[in-house]
Design a protein around this motif. Structure first.
Motif: not given
Length: 614
Positions: A45-46, A70-79, A81-82, A97-105
């Protein structure tokens, strides 16, 4: 007057705050965090580039501080976090790939004392794992105020080692740890490296490696002048080590690098092959840049850590008696090159303590290793006592041992366990979601094309043939060999390049490389396997000439940026390229411009239109 000033400041702040997103408001409330919005990666999202204030000494904060990138890539507060535990600098916001697999921030953390994350003055007393992991713990503590899901730590190589040490110092910070190709060395000359190199592969392959080293040393007076000129062309400097020392180190390093990157034993030159073949193989496998001044400076902090508490490796010399003229035979030469050649003393207390602790207490760990990788020799050994997973991937080295390359059975095992630990479903197909899009673009670019129809209709255009075919398909990335010629002179190409296609935000970037001695590759689009015996050392990047492609309704289009692609052809100062790609057709408009921005070469009325012929 003061009331007016305060009122004005209040209005300005209110306007600024009103324009902030909810996440920016939360970031603003974090202490000692500076943030700057950056391009948002696909699926997020940002994204923000952060500067987080860290004490040099977490036990004594009054001893100074630095700001950690630090680079922060944000998906959602309840996701989930890697947190990515890099071992070195972090130049850009790479999504793992870990962030993608886990759908994580994702929090992609640059290591202290690297890149931009350095204090005004480097005091190496504060560069140790206790401080490094305290940095990570501080970041974790800050962002637990924002994110509510599970936490994962992961890193590659030295970054993977950092993941392991982070687990040791702060076992409750994360729910899952995934170190990739991560060594835990017992000493500054770990003997397990020697055992690995003495046993990996076949007897024939190990003999071929040794024979090649011996030939390179025995005939160094023949080889070194060519290699010296190569280093001059690459503008490599040798002051920390002189050129002769660097050459002998590189020869000793050769088997380590050969196995680390998973090279092919059949490609090792035999004694019958010529000087050029021996030198090219040397450059492809190990080269000289690793022992140049730039490398010594760039990895100075890494070497300090290796020489003091992380451990490393050395080079056995018994088999090279009488062949080494510039390096000592006893003690074995070390691969540790401390900053400014400072004297350090290795203390293995911590790394051995961590090795013991992780074997007894390291639950919820997933170790990804390449069985060919030299660093697998000092990987954390498997144990059935802990609730963890180990994967030693056959036929994979340091760069390819990744979750996306696991076989189906291992992927299934990993998916079950990771789903259990994260208490949510995960999709391993997301390990590389851009793969489909990349393949689609590469497929559209692949093949033979010509402009014969356009040339027949408009004599302002020549009949040009364009060949683009994938090479190095077993290596990371997507590479295309490109050859252009006037159709009536197919054996005399006027342009030979190699393109590397990479994901770039919502689109792609095609990086352009010139080829050293391109004539040897003429017509090899018919036989892409010919390139397998060559490495990236044959390439010289045309900086500024990369073409940035964005998706269109049925393909991609893009161009070079501004006047960054230099050109001297026919008095030009710079060149531009505009490209459009759809299935079956490529339009390409290359133009050169002089100092007055007047066109001096290239098509005038529009792009060349290349239609696919096969």
């Amino acid at each position: 007057m003061k009331r007016l000033q305060l009122f004005a400041l209040f209005i300005m702040f209110s306007f600024s705050a009103g324009s902030q997103t909810d996440l920016e408001t939360r970031l603003f409330e974090l202490p000692d965090v500076i943030f700057e919005k950056i391009q948002t990666p696909e699926g997020f999202k940002s994204a923000y580039k952060l500067k987080i204030k860290q004490p040099l000494d977490h036990k004594n904060p009054d001893r100074g501080h630095f700001y950690q990138k630090v680079y922060l890539s944000h998906r959602g507060y309840d996701k989930h976090t890697a947190i990515i535990t890099n071992g070195y600098s972090r130049g850009s916001n790479v999504i793992t790939e870990v962030s993608r697999i886990a759908d994580a921030n994702q929090l992609n953390v640059e290591h202290r004392y690297f890149g931009e994350s350095v204090p005004d003055s480097l005091d190496y007393n504060y560069l140790n794992f206790e401080q490094v992991t305290a940095d990570l713990h501080h970041i974790n503590s800050l962002f637990r105020k924002i994110y509510n899901g599970k936490w994962i730590s992961t890193g590659i190589s030295k970054g993977g080692t950092t993941t392991i040490f982070y687990k040791y110092f702060y076992p409750d910070d994360v729910d899952v740890s995934i170190p990739y190709v991560a060594p835990v060395n017992y000493s500054d000359e770990d003997q397990r490296i020697y055992t690995f190199l003495d046993t990996i592969g076949s007897d024939e392959c190990r003999k071929a490696i040794y024979d090649y080293q011996v030939r390179m040393l025995k005939n160094s007076d023949t080889f070194k002048p060519y290699i010296r000129w190569y280093t001059k062309g690459k503008d490599l400097k040798f002051n920390y080590l002189n050129f002769d020392e660097a050459f002998e180190y590189a020869i000793l390093e050769y088997p380590f690098s050969f196995w680390q990157w998973g090279h092919d034993c059949s490609k090792i030159p035999s004694r019958e092959e010529d000087t050029d073949t021996h030198i090219q193989h040397f450059i492809d496998i190990v080269g000289m840049s690793f022992y140049s001044d730039a490398s010594m400076e760039g990895y100075a902090s890494h070497y300090y850590q290796s020489g003091t508490e992380m451990g490393y490796y050395g080079f056995e010399t018994d088999d090279f008696k009488g062949l080494l003229k510039y390096l000592p035979m006893d003690p074995n030469p070390s691969a540790v090159f401390t900053p400014g050649k400072m004297e350090v003393e290795f203390d293995g207390t911590l790394t051995n303590k961590v090795a013991k602790w992780i074997s007894e207490n390291g639950n919820n760990m997933i170790y990804i290793n390449g069985a060919l990788d030299t660093w697998s020799a000092t990987a954390v050994p498997p144990s059935d006592k802990k609730n963890s997973l180990w994967f030693f991937m056959a036929d994979h080295g340091h760069a390819s041992a990744r979750i996306r390359n696991l076989d189906d059975n291992d992927k299934s095992i990993l998916q079950i366990k990771l789903t259990e630990w994260l208490e949510t479903g995960i999709d391993l197909n997301k390990a590389d979601p851009s793969a489909y899009k990349t393949r689609k673009l590469v497929d559209m670019m692949t093949g033979s094309f010509n402009s014969s129809k356009q040339a027949y209709a408009d004599t302002a255009y020549f009949d040009i043939t364009l060949h683009m075919y994938p090479i190095w398909t077993d290596r990371p990335g997507h590479w295309l060999y490109v050859e252009q010629s006037v159709t009536s002179f197919p054996d005399k190409p006027y342009r030979q390049r190699i393109y590397r296609i990479e994901k770039d935000g919502q689109g792609f970037v095609s990086n352009v490389y010139e080829i050293n001695d391109p004539s040897r590759f003429t017509g090899k689009w018919k036989n892409p396997a010919f390139f397998d015996s060559f490495g990236e050392s044959i390439l010289s990047e045309r900086e500024g000439c990369d073409v940035h492609l964005m998706p269109t309704e049925n393909g991609y289009s893009g161009s070079t940026k501004d006047d960054l692609c230099s050109s001297t052809l026919r008095g030009a100062r710079y060149a531009t390229s505009r490209v459009s790609i759809i299935p079956g057709k490529i339009e390409s408009w290359d133009q050169g411009f002089d100092d007055k921005d007047q066109q001096v070469w290239g098509a005038v009325n529009g792009a060349y239109v290349f239609m696919k012929t096969n």
